[in-house]
Design an enzyme around this catalytic site. Structure first.
Site, short mmCIF file in Angstrom:
data_model
loop_
_atom_site.label_atom_id
_atom_site.label_comp_id
_atom_site.label_asym_id
_atom_site.label_seq_id
_atom_site.Cartn_x
_atom_site.Cartn_y
_atom_site.Cartn_z
N MET A 1 -2.51 8.72 2.33
CA MET A 1 -2.51 8.00 1.06
C MET A 1 -2.30 6.52 1.33
O MET A 1 -1.32 6.13 1.95
CB MET A 1 -1.41 8.53 0.15
CG MET A 1 -1.56 10.00 -0.20
SD MET A 1 -0.26 10.57 -1.29
CE MET A 1 1.13 10.53 -0.18
N CYS A 2 -3.25 5.71 0.89
CA CYS A 2 -3.19 4.25 0.94
C CYS A 2 -3.78 3.69 2.24
O CYS A 2 -3.68 4.31 3.30
CB CYS A 2 -1.79 3.69 0.76
SG CYS A 2 -0.95 4.23 -0.73
N THR A 3 -4.37 2.52 2.10
CA THR A 3 -4.94 1.78 3.24
C THR A 3 -4.67 0.31 3.05
O THR A 3 -4.74 -0.21 1.93
CB THR A 3 -6.47 2.00 3.32
OG1 THR A 3 -6.76 3.39 3.38
CG2 THR A 3 -7.05 1.31 4.54
N ASP B 1 -3.19 4.85 -3.13
CA ASP B 1 -3.63 6.22 -3.34
C ASP B 1 -2.40 7.06 -3.67
O ASP B 1 -1.42 7.05 -2.91
CB ASP B 1 -4.30 6.79 -2.08
CG ASP B 1 -5.44 5.92 -1.58
OD1 ASP B 1 -5.98 5.13 -2.38
OD2 ASP B 1 -5.78 6.03 -0.39
N ARG C 1 -10.06 7.02 7.81
CA ARG C 1 -10.02 5.76 7.06
C ARG C 1 -9.62 4.60 7.95
O ARG C 1 -10.13 3.48 7.82
CB ARG C 1 -9.06 5.88 5.87
CG ARG C 1 -9.62 6.71 4.72
CD ARG C 1 -8.69 6.73 3.52
NE ARG C 1 -7.58 7.65 3.69
CZ ARG C 1 -6.31 7.32 3.78
NH1 ARG C 1 -5.95 6.03 3.74
NH2 ARG C 1 -5.36 8.23 3.91
#
Length: 329
Positions: free
Chosen positions: A1-3, A21, A206
């Site tokens: 979750m998250c980038t 995210d 990702r």
């Protein structure tokens, strides 16, 4: 979750993009926080300070800073890391609640190097706090970046802070820990390996795509093109909306994205559930000590109906400063 991704050479500017995210709405609003606000560590400890720098931050549930930048050009980003282990509270060490962890650096530091030095000098601990609505206790790591293009990733493993400090650390996602992410990237074509660029929404994939595409962005002609280029990378690594899966109740989707221009002090926010992009120019805000704090309501009807768009630097409504979740005795 998250980038999180840094573009350090965007026509003379340093830009950083971030996807939030999550598996539920974080009810995020933007906050204007001037200098001089008095704060405490949130765990009943010895850390007390007054903000040296003003900042604009994105909150979660109006009780935690999860993203933002200060007037000196230091920015920070809280992302999920399942492996995080903050250790048992040691009362002999300074500590910060997870809710105010990022805000401490925005309040007190102008550069990544200064923040990293403070971590090393103090041995500061992070104290996790449970979500008062769900009881969920987040496990997170922190990225810091500055207008000079410097970067640091801070992860707590075995109760101690591991700091990855280098301008080369441009990308951060989630699991596994950062040392393993760096090694896995070497397997990808273009980074020393032979594996093709992966396409899933997993954190490792990702990480590879973000590193690949940010290194191939064309030279922008100006700030607008630079922001658009950064958003193009963030959208490539975004999590799509999906039908709930009973086997994965916490599967996330990208609920908002930001691009921060650390050189020109512009903070751009894009909700995936609201019709318009908004941005804030920090040089148009009053960060003077004694100036009022402000809140930009991104959850109300005005935002939902498209009434917030473009430059919203003058749309903050005077309010009490953000109140951070604290450890309950």
């Amino acid at each position: 979750m998250c980038t999180r991704v840094i573009w350090p050479d965007a026509a003379g500017a340093v830009l950083v993009g971030r996807n939030m995210d999550y598996h539920r709405d974080t009810r995020t609003n933007l906050w204007l926080l001037p200098r001089g606000i008095a704060r405490t560590d949130g765990v009943g400890g010895a850390l007390h300070w007054s903000a040296e720098y003003g900042s604009v931050v994105a909150g979660a549930f109006d009780m935690m800073t999860v993203d933002g930048m200060n007037e000196a050009g230091l920015a920070g980003h809280i992302l999920w890391l399942a492996e995080s282990d903050y250790g048992t509270r040691d009362e002999s060490r300074p500590a910060l609640s997870m809710a105010i962890w990022l805000q401490y650096f925005l309040d007190n530091h102008a550069t990544v190097a200064d923040a990293v030095a403070w971590i090393a000098e103090t041995g500061v601990q992070v104290v996790p706090l449970g979500d008062p609505e769900t009881g969920e206790v987040p496990t997170v790591h922190l990225a810091l970046d500055d207008a000079g293009g410097d970067s640091a990733i801070i992860e707590y493993i075995g109760g101690e802070a591991t700091v990855w400090h280098s301008r080369d650390h441009r990308v951060m996602t989630n699991s596994p820990t950062y040392d393993q992410q760096i090694e896995l990237l070497k397997e990808i074509e273009g980074f020393g390996g032979t594996a093709p660029l992966p396409g899933s929404t997993g954190a490792v994939d990702r990480f590879a795509r973000a590193a690949y595409y940010v290194g191939r962005l064309p030279e922008p002609k100006g700030e607008v093109e630079a922001v658009a280029g950064m958003f193009s990378v963030m959208r490539n690594v975004a999590q799509p909306f999906r039908i709930p899966d009973p086997d994965k109740p916490n599967a996330s989707q990208t609920i908002w994205q930001t691009v921060a221009d650390l050189t020109n002090k512009r903070y751009v926010f894009d909700s995936t559930t609201r019709p318009n992009i908004v941005w804030v120019d920090l040089d148009k805000l009053d960060f003077a000590e004694g100036a009022p704090a402000g809140k930009l309501d991104l959850m109300g009807d005005v935002a939902l109906e498209g009434g917030l768009a473009g430059n919203v630097s003058g749309r903050f409504e005077e309010t009490a400063p953000l109140r951070f979740l604290e450890l309950r005795s």
